[in-house]
Design a protein around this motif. Structure first.
Motif, short mmCIF file in Angstrom:
data_model
loop_
_atom_site.label_atom_id
_atom_site.label_comp_id
_atom_site.label_asym_id
_atom_site.label_seq_id
_atom_site.Cartn_x
_atom_site.Cartn_y
_atom_site.Cartn_z
N HIS A 33 0.83 -1.20 0.00
CA HIS A 33 0.00 0.00 0.00
C HIS A 33 0.87 1.25 0.00
CE1 HIS A 33 -3.40 -2.54 0.90
NE2 HIS A 33 -2.78 -3.02 1.96
N ILE A 34 0.39 2.27 -0.69
CA ILE A 34 1.01 3.59 -0.62
C ILE A 34 0.11 4.42 0.29
CG2 ILE A 34 1.70 5.66 -1.87
CD1 ILE A 34 2.19 3.84 -4.27
N VAL A 35 0.72 4.92 1.36
CA VAL A 35 -0.02 5.62 2.40
C VAL A 35 0.42 7.08 2.42
CG1 VAL A 35 -0.47 5.70 4.89
CG2 VAL A 35 -0.13 3.49 3.75
N GLU A 36 -0.55 7.98 2.53
CA GLU A 36 -0.25 9.41 2.62
C GLU A 36 -0.04 9.78 4.08
OE1 GLU A 36 -2.02 13.58 0.89
OE2 GLU A 36 -3.38 11.90 1.16
N ASP A 37 1.01 10.55 4.34
CA ASP A 37 1.34 10.98 5.69
C ASP A 37 1.64 12.47 5.68
OD1 ASP A 37 2.17 10.10 8.52
OD2 ASP A 37 3.92 11.23 7.82
N ASP A 38 1.17 13.16 6.70
CA ASP A 38 1.38 14.61 6.77
C ASP A 38 2.85 14.98 6.86
OD1 ASP A 38 -1.35 15.09 6.65
OD2 ASP A 38 -1.58 15.16 8.82
N ASP A 39 3.64 14.20 7.58
CA ASP A 39 5.05 14.53 7.78
C ASP A 39 5.95 13.94 6.70
OD1 ASP A 39 4.47 15.93 10.12
OD2 ASP A 39 4.56 14.08 11.32
N LEU A 40 5.68 12.69 6.31
CA LEU A 40 6.57 11.99 5.37
C LEU A 40 6.18 12.15 3.90
CD1 LEU A 40 6.85 8.62 7.33
CD2 LEU A 40 8.50 10.51 7.29
N GLY A 41 5.01 12.64 3.62
CA GLY A 41 4.51 12.68 2.25
C GLY A 41 3.81 11.36 1.97
N TYR A 42 4.47 10.47 1.25
CA TYR A 42 3.93 9.14 0.95
C TYR A 42 4.99 8.10 1.28
CZ TYR A 42 0.42 11.65 -1.75
OH TYR A 42 -0.59 12.49 -2.13
N PHE A 43 4.53 6.90 1.71
CA PHE A 43 5.45 5.81 1.96
C PHE A 43 4.77 4.49 1.62
CE2 PHE A 43 3.21 6.48 5.92
CZ PHE A 43 2.94 5.20 6.38
N ALA A 44 5.60 3.49 1.33
CA ALA A 44 5.09 2.15 1.00
C ALA A 44 4.97 1.33 2.28
CB ALA A 44 6.04 1.47 0.02
N LEU A 45 3.89 0.55 2.35
CA LEU A 45 3.61 -0.26 3.53
C LEU A 45 3.24 -1.66 3.08
CD1 LEU A 45 2.97 -0.13 6.67
CD2 LEU A 45 0.62 0.15 5.95
N ASP A 46 3.91 -2.66 3.64
CA ASP A 46 3.64 -4.05 3.31
C ASP A 46 2.49 -4.54 4.18
OD1 ASP A 46 3.71 -6.93 3.26
OD2 ASP A 46 5.75 -6.80 2.51
N GLU A 47 1.43 -5.03 3.54
CA GLU A 47 0.26 -5.51 4.27
C GLU A 47 0.60 -6.68 5.20
OE1 GLU A 47 -4.16 -5.93 2.75
OE2 GLU A 47 -2.95 -7.64 2.11
N GLY A 48 1.65 -7.42 4.89
CA GLY A 48 2.05 -8.56 5.70
C GLY A 48 2.61 -8.16 7.05
N ASP A 49 2.93 -6.88 7.23
CA ASP A 49 3.45 -6.41 8.51
C ASP A 49 2.34 -6.28 9.55
OD1 ASP A 49 5.98 -6.29 7.46
OD2 ASP A 49 5.89 -4.15 7.04
N TYR A 50 1.09 -6.34 9.13
CA TYR A 50 -0.05 -6.15 10.01
C TYR A 50 -1.06 -7.27 9.74
CZ TYR A 50 1.79 -1.45 10.43
OH TYR A 50 2.61 -0.39 10.66
N ASN A 51 -1.79 -7.72 10.77
CA ASN A 51 -2.87 -8.69 10.55
C ASN A 51 -3.96 -8.04 9.71
OD1 ASN A 51 -1.60 -10.71 11.97
ND2 ASN A 51 -2.49 -10.09 13.91
#
Length: 73
Positions: A33-51
């Motif tokens: 997933h590409i997630v929008e963040d106020d401080d970082l802009g955008y970052f990639a997140l692996d769904e496998g890191d979370y249930n």
């Protein structure tokens, strides 16, 4: 002019996150997933890191790259 510079920075961070997500997805069973963040802009997140993504994270997902590995073979 500051608004244009901010837009350019966010655009760059989006495309960097997209490139990371696409590379990771090739070698993962999980969606990236590409997630929008106020401080970082955008970052990639692996769904496998979370249930399951917490609601505060799921609401900020702007794009998803499907995991490309198959568990069929």
């Amino acid at each position: 002019m500051a608004t244009l510079a901010q837009f350019d920075t966010n655009s760059n961070s989006y495309f960097e996150a997209l490139a990371i997500a696409e590379r990771r997805a090739l070698h993962s069973f999980f969606d990236q997933h590409i997630v929008e963040d106020d401080d970082l802009g955008y970052f990639a997140l692996d769904e496998g890191d979370y249930n399951a993504l917490p609601a505060h994270m799921a609401d900020r997902v702007v794009h998803t790259v499907q995991g490309a590995m198959l568990d069929e073979f």
